[in-house]
Write an enzyme that holds these catalytic residues in place. Structure first.
Site, PDB file in Angstrom:
ATOM      1  N   ASP A  13       0.480  -1.114   0.110  1.00 44.66           N
ATOM      2  CA  ASP A  13      -0.071   0.200  -0.039  1.00 44.66           C
ATOM      3  C   ASP A  13       1.062   1.498   0.163  1.00 44.66           C
ATOM      4  O   ASP A  13       0.762   2.620  -0.797  1.00 44.66           O
ATOM      5  CB  ASP A  13      -0.647   0.586   1.155  1.00 44.66           C
ATOM      6  CG  ASP A  13      -2.019  -1.205   0.984  1.00 44.66           C
ATOM      7  OD1 ASP A  13      -2.245  -1.534  -0.092  1.00 44.66           O
ATOM      8  OD2 ASP A  13      -2.081  -1.574   2.385  1.00 44.66           O
ATOM      9  N   ARG A  93      -1.781   3.058  16.916  1.00 48.41           N
ATOM     10  CA  ARG A  93      -2.495   4.349  15.855  1.00 48.41           C
ATOM     11  C   ARG A  93      -2.193   6.015  15.937  1.00 48.41           C
ATOM     12  O   ARG A  93      -1.491   6.491  15.915  1.00 48.41           O
ATOM     13  CB  ARG A  93      -3.538   4.062  15.025  1.00 48.41           C
ATOM     14  CG  ARG A  93      -3.826   2.790  14.401  1.00 48.41           C
ATOM     15  CD  ARG A  93      -2.370   2.792  13.426  1.00 48.41           C
ATOM     16  NE  ARG A  93      -2.803   1.089  12.856  1.00 48.41           N
ATOM     17  CZ  ARG A  93      -1.471   0.634  11.800  1.00 48.41           C
ATOM     18  NH1 ARG A  93      -0.418   0.928  12.131  1.00 48.41           N
ATOM     19  NH2 ARG A  93      -1.911   0.124  11.009  1.00 48.41           N
ATOM     20  N   ASP A 122      -8.299   1.844  10.327  1.00 47.20           N
ATOM     21  CA  ASP A 122      -6.646   2.880  10.484  1.00 47.20           C
ATOM     22  C   ASP A 122      -6.564   3.918   9.799  1.00 47.20           C
ATOM     23  O   ASP A 122      -5.922   5.026  10.843  1.00 47.20           O
ATOM     24  CB  ASP A 122      -5.549   2.206  10.642  1.00 47.20           C
ATOM     25  CG  ASP A 122      -4.969   0.832  11.617  1.00 47.20           C
ATOM     26  OD1 ASP A 122      -5.928   0.938  12.287  1.00 47.20           O
ATOM     27  OD2 ASP A 122      -4.999  -0.148  10.756  1.00 47.20           O
ATOM     28  N   SER A 170      -1.823  -9.868   4.713  1.00 46.48           N
ATOM     29  CA  SER A 170      -2.159  -8.219   5.698  1.00 46.48           C
ATOM     30  C   SER A 170      -2.131  -8.542   7.055  1.00 46.48           C
ATOM     31  O   SER A 170      -2.709  -8.985   8.259  1.00 46.48           O
ATOM     32  CB  SER A 170      -3.388  -7.629   5.033  1.00 46.48           C
ATOM     33  OG  SER A 170      -3.096  -6.579   5.917  1.00 46.48           O
TER      34      SER A 170
HETATM   35  N1  ARG Z   1      -8.630  -5.167  12.387  1.00 45.77           N
HETATM   36  C1  ARG Z   1      -7.570  -4.625  14.045  1.00 45.77           C
HETATM   37  C2  ARG Z   1      -8.114  -3.295  14.205  1.00 45.77           C
HETATM   38  O1  ARG Z   1      -8.544  -2.675  13.546  1.00 45.77           O
HETATM   39  C3  ARG Z   1      -7.128  -4.740  13.544  1.00 45.77           C
HETATM   40  C4  ARG Z   1      -6.190  -4.614  11.783  1.00 45.77           C
HETATM   41  C5  ARG Z   1      -4.375  -5.423  11.542  1.00 45.77           C
HETATM   42  N2  ARG Z   1      -4.168  -4.374  10.019  1.00 45.77           N
HETATM   43  C6  ARG Z   1      -3.403  -5.933   9.743  1.00 45.77           C
HETATM   44  N3  ARG Z   1      -3.817  -5.197   7.869  1.00 45.77           N
HETATM   45  N4  ARG Z   1      -3.640  -6.526   9.941  1.00 45.77           N
HETATM   46  O2  ARG Z   1      -7.474  -3.201  15.737  1.00 45.77           O
END
Ligand code: ARG
Length: 393
Positions: A13, A93, A122, A170
């Site tokens: 990305d 984050r 995110d 991912s």
């Molecule tokens: N679903 C989780 C969150 O929103 C983890 C997302 C992590 N991203 C990934 N590409 N695995 O906190």
């Protein structure tokens, strides 16, 4: 040319974002990677990738200790879980966004860019922090151009962007946990294959002999494992290692994302689950019944704020004030037995507790039992009345 700071991981990305920012947005790109405890190669990879792509300036910011002490430890102190998930990505984050804002201000950049898609959480988390802490413009090329993963791969190929090693999943990893999504995991009917896990042993492969450990707390924060005092980062790493080795920490769940999508998520968060379990055990000795109930409400509210990326919402600070006040009394040591995926509390010692052994003992006369007779007799006045009035003929 205006400058943009891109939160860069070296993955597909954000690699695609670099080229798009130059070509489609006409911006000079500065890349930055914030170290919140991802594996060593994930810190060096973005720097190498940035050089290769010809980026003039790349920042690597070490935020590990801050992440451990100010974020992961808050997860322990609030026992915050979202639908059972210890929020490993979510806690990181706001800190990453804050560091990127600092770089952008230092570089006199006008814009911040991130590589989030329009389907995940995110985008909310990054942008909430960036907006509350700056007036910078925000661009999200993947989302703006509505790109799919396949389109990104094609764009990378046709633009000579070195494709990050072909990953099926991912993955997002930091000190507090590992998240694995996508690929065949998207079908909830498919069991998670063993090879997605790196931090945890399966129950079958975990050692046959149980392991007994102690964790010491001060002001609600863990400070030592087996009486060895450790820095927050080292302590979390050690907790991950011990719990993961004993088959603890795998979560396979259906999660409700902010926008309402349900997604199948796999996590490895051995240390987080272990530390929250022992922290709660110590709170049971120390807090009043009303405080314990209230602390469940704090957990719920805190988790919701963190999951939704609302780190700068006033309520988060308010909850910290009251919780930190309560946590000052959470001092002591917990002994725990780990065995093939199970965690059992074996012993609890608090420096000062509401638990009063004399009062509760069968051999003590401090509380005169006879004083209870009237209290017990009138314990269920309404029940008696209900039965008499409505249930009897
Ligand atoms: N679903 C989780 C969150 O929103 C983890 C997302 C992590 N991203 C990934 N590409 N695995 O906190």
């Amino acid at each position: 040319m205006e400058k943009v700071v891109l939160a860069f991981s070296g993955g597909l990305d954000t690699s695609v974002c670099i080229k798009l920012l130059e070509e489609k947005y006409n911006l000079e790109v500065i890349t930055a990677c914030v170290d919140v405890g991802q594996p060593e190669n994930e810190i060096s990879k973005p720097e190498k990738a940035a050089n290769k792509i010809g980026i003039s300036k790349h920042y690597t910011i070490d935020a590990k200790e801050e992440f451990a002490k100010e974020y992961a430890f808050r997860c322990i102190k609030t026992n915050s879980l979202y639908e059972g998930y210890p929020l490993s990505t979510a806690y990181a984050r706001p800190l990453i966004a804050e560091k990127i804002v600092e770089i952008a201000k230092k570089e006199n950049a006008t814009t911040i860019a991130h590589g989030c898609t329009g389907k995940g959480n995110d985008q909310f988390r990054f942008e909430a922090t960036i907006r509350s802490e700056s007036d910078l413009k925000i661009v999200a090329p993947i989302r703006d151009l509505n790109l799919t993963r396949t389109e990104e791969q094609e764009y990378a190929k046709s633009n000579g962007i070195p494709l990050p090693s072909e990953k099926i999943y991912s993955i997002d990893e930091n000190l507090w946990g590992r998240s694995i999504e996508g690929g065949l995991l998207e079908d909830p009917a498919t069991p998670s294959p063993e090879d997605i896990f790196e931090w945890t042993k399966s129950t079958e492969d975990a050692p046959d002999t149980p392991e007994i450990i102690t964790i010491t707390f001060e002001n609600g924060e863990p400070i030592a494992i087996n009486d060895e005092t450790l820095s927050p980062v080292k302590l979390i790493r050690k907790a991950n290692e011990i719990a993961g080795n004993n088959g603890i920490g795998r979560i396979d769940m259906i999660e409700d994302r902010i926008i309402g999508l349900k997604s199948r998520e796999n996590y490895e968060t051995p240390g987080a689950l272990l530390l929250i379990t022992v922290h709660k055990a110590l709170e049971q000795l120390v807090f009043s019944r009303k405080e314990l109930k209230f602390s469940e409400e704090i957990s719920e509210k805190y988790a919701e704020l963190v999951y939704n990326g609302l780190w700068n919402e006033a309520l988060r600070e308010d909850l910290d004030v009251v919780n930190d006040h309560m946590q000052k009394r959470v001092n002591g040591k917990i002994t725990l037995k780990l065995h093939k995926g199970s965690m059992k509390i074996r012993a609890r010692e608090a420096k000062k507790a509401l638990y009063n052994q004399d009062n509760v003992s069968f051999d003590d006369k401090g509380i005169d039992q006879r004083e209870m007779i009237g209290m017990v007799k009138n314990h269920d006045i309404q029940g008696e009345e209900y039965f008499k009035v409505f249930k009897k003929e």
